[in-house]
Design a protein around this motif. Structure first.
Motif, PDB file in Angstrom:
ATOM      1  N   PRO A 101       5.016  -1.240   9.194  1.00 13.72           N
ATOM      2  CA  PRO A 101       6.296  -1.516   8.531  1.00 13.72           C
ATOM      3  C   PRO A 101       6.390  -0.693   7.246  1.00 13.72           C
ATOM      4  O   PRO A 101       5.719  -0.979   6.262  1.00 13.72           O
ATOM      5  CB  PRO A 101       6.209  -3.018   8.232  1.00 13.72           C
ATOM      6  N   VAL A 102       7.212   0.358   7.253  1.00 15.09           N
ATOM      7  CA  VAL A 102       7.295   1.286   6.129  1.00 15.09           C
ATOM      8  C   VAL A 102       8.578   1.031   5.343  1.00 15.09           C
ATOM      9  O   VAL A 102       9.656   0.907   5.921  1.00 15.09           O
ATOM     10  CB  VAL A 102       7.281   2.747   6.624  1.00 15.09           C
ATOM     11  N   CYS A 130       1.187   6.784   8.554  1.00 12.55           N
ATOM     12  CA  CYS A 130       1.127   5.333   8.352  1.00 12.55           C
ATOM     13  C   CYS A 130       0.477   4.572   9.499  1.00 12.55           C
ATOM     14  O   CYS A 130      -0.023   3.465   9.297  1.00 12.55           O
ATOM     15  CB  CYS A 130       2.535   4.774   8.177  1.00 12.55           C
ATOM     16  N   GLY A 131       0.551   5.112  10.693  1.00 12.68           N
ATOM     17  CA  GLY A 131       0.018   4.421  11.865  1.00 12.68           C
ATOM     18  C   GLY A 131       1.126   3.803  12.693  1.00 12.68           C
ATOM     19  O   GLY A 131       2.193   3.460  12.183  1.00 12.68           O
ATOM     20  N   GLU A 189       0.846  -1.208   0.000  1.00 18.38           N
ATOM     21  CA  GLU A 189       0.000   0.000   0.000  1.00 18.38           C
ATOM     22  C   GLU A 189       0.875   1.249   0.000  1.00 18.38           C
ATOM     23  O   GLU A 189       1.852   1.334   0.746  1.00 18.38           O
ATOM     24  CB  GLU A 189      -0.891   0.000   1.244  1.00 18.38           C
ATOM     25  N   ILE A 190       0.522   2.216  -0.827  1.00 18.06           N
ATOM     26  CA  ILE A 190       1.271   3.471  -0.889  1.00 18.06           C
ATOM     27  C   ILE A 190       0.722   4.434   0.160  1.00 18.06           C
ATOM     28  O   ILE A 190      -0.463   4.738   0.180  1.00 18.06           O
ATOM     29  CB  ILE A 190       1.180   4.103  -2.289  1.00 18.06           C
ATOM     30  N   GLU A 203      11.177   5.701  -7.099  1.00 16.80           N
ATOM     31  CA  GLU A 203      10.472   5.113  -8.242  1.00 16.80           C
ATOM     32  C   GLU A 203      10.102   6.167  -9.278  1.00 16.80           C
ATOM     33  O   GLU A 203       9.834   7.320  -8.938  1.00 16.80           O
ATOM     34  CB  GLU A 203       9.159   4.454  -7.770  1.00 16.80           C
ATOM     35  N   PHE A 204      10.028   5.726 -10.514  1.00 20.47           N
ATOM     36  CA  PHE A 204       9.559   6.575 -11.606  1.00 20.47           C
ATOM     37  C   PHE A 204       8.047   6.440 -11.731  1.00 20.47           C
ATOM     38  O   PHE A 204       7.508   5.338 -11.736  1.00 20.47           O
ATOM     39  CB  PHE A 204      10.219   6.159 -12.931  1.00 20.47           C
TER      40      PHE A 204
END
Length: 168
Positions: free
Chosen positions: A158-159, A153-154, A40-41, A164-165
Motif C-alpha cells: 500500500p503506497v 515497494c514490493g 516506511e519511506i 513534503e519539505f
C-alpha cells in the motif's frame, strides 16, 4: 588565542561550512513514497511547483493500460488527467464540469492504439495512494524516469504519495 585553540576553531568552522555546502542543496520539497500502513519511506524525488508525475498500471478488468497524471501546485498534489484505452470498472464514463475529453494515439510497448484522455480534472489528491499490483506492475514516471513500484515497494504494497519539505 593559543595556536592550538585557533586550529580547533578553524577546524570547527570548516566542518560547519562543509556541512552547509552538503546539506543546503538537498533542502526542499520532495515527492515522497511511503508505506500507507507503516510510514516506511520507499523513495523521495525532488520536485517543484508545476512539476508533473504519473502512475501507469494495467486495469485489472479490461487489461489495458491506464495512466493518472498529477501536478504539484501550491505544495499540493492535484490529479490533472487520466489516459485510458478502454472503458472498465471504476473508469470515468461522464465528464465533470470543466473537464475535457480528447483522443490520442498511444504507441508504447504495452499498447498500440487509440486512447481517451480526460483532462482539466484538477482535483486535490493529497496523499494519493495505490496498492501495487500482484499480477501487473505500477510504473511511476517522475523527473523523466520510469520507476517500477513492484521493484521499489514490493507486490501488494500500500503506497501513499506525499509532497513534503525535507531539510536534508
Amino acid at each position: 588565542m593559543k595556536p592550538r585553540k585557533r586550529i580547533t576553531a578553524a577546524a570547527a568552522i570548516i566542518l560547519i561550512i562543509a556541512a552547509a555546502v552538503l546539506l543546503i542543496p538537498r533542502t526542499g520539497y520532495y515527492l515522497t513514497l511511503r508505506n500507507r500502513d507503516t510510514g516506511e519511506i520507499y523513495a523521495r524525488y525532488r520536485m517543484g511547483e508545476g512539476d508533473r508525475f504519473s502512475v501507469t498500471f494495467t486495469h485489472s478488468v479490461n487489461k489495458y493500460p491506464l495512466t493518472d497524471t498529477y501536478e504539484i501546485e501550491n505544495k499540493t498534489i492535484y490529479v490533472e488527467e487520466t489516459t485510458y484505452c478502454s472503458f472498465g470498472a471504476g473508469v470515468q464514463t461522464e465528464l465533470n464540469p470543466g473537464e475535457t475529453l480528447t483522443e490520442v494515439y498511444v504507441d508504447r510497448a504495452d499498447y498500440h492504439g487509440r486512447a481517451m484522455v480526460i483532462g482539466n480534472i484538477h482535483q486535490d489528491r493529497t496523499n494519493v495512494g495505490y496498492i501495487v499490483g500482484t499480477v501487473y506492475d505500477h510504473v511511476l514516471n517522475v523527473n523523466g524516469e520510469d520507476v517500477s513500484l513492484r521493484d521499489l515497494c514490493g507486490r501488494n504494497s500500500p503506497v501513499r504519495f506525499h509532497y513534503e519539505f525535507w531539510l536534508f
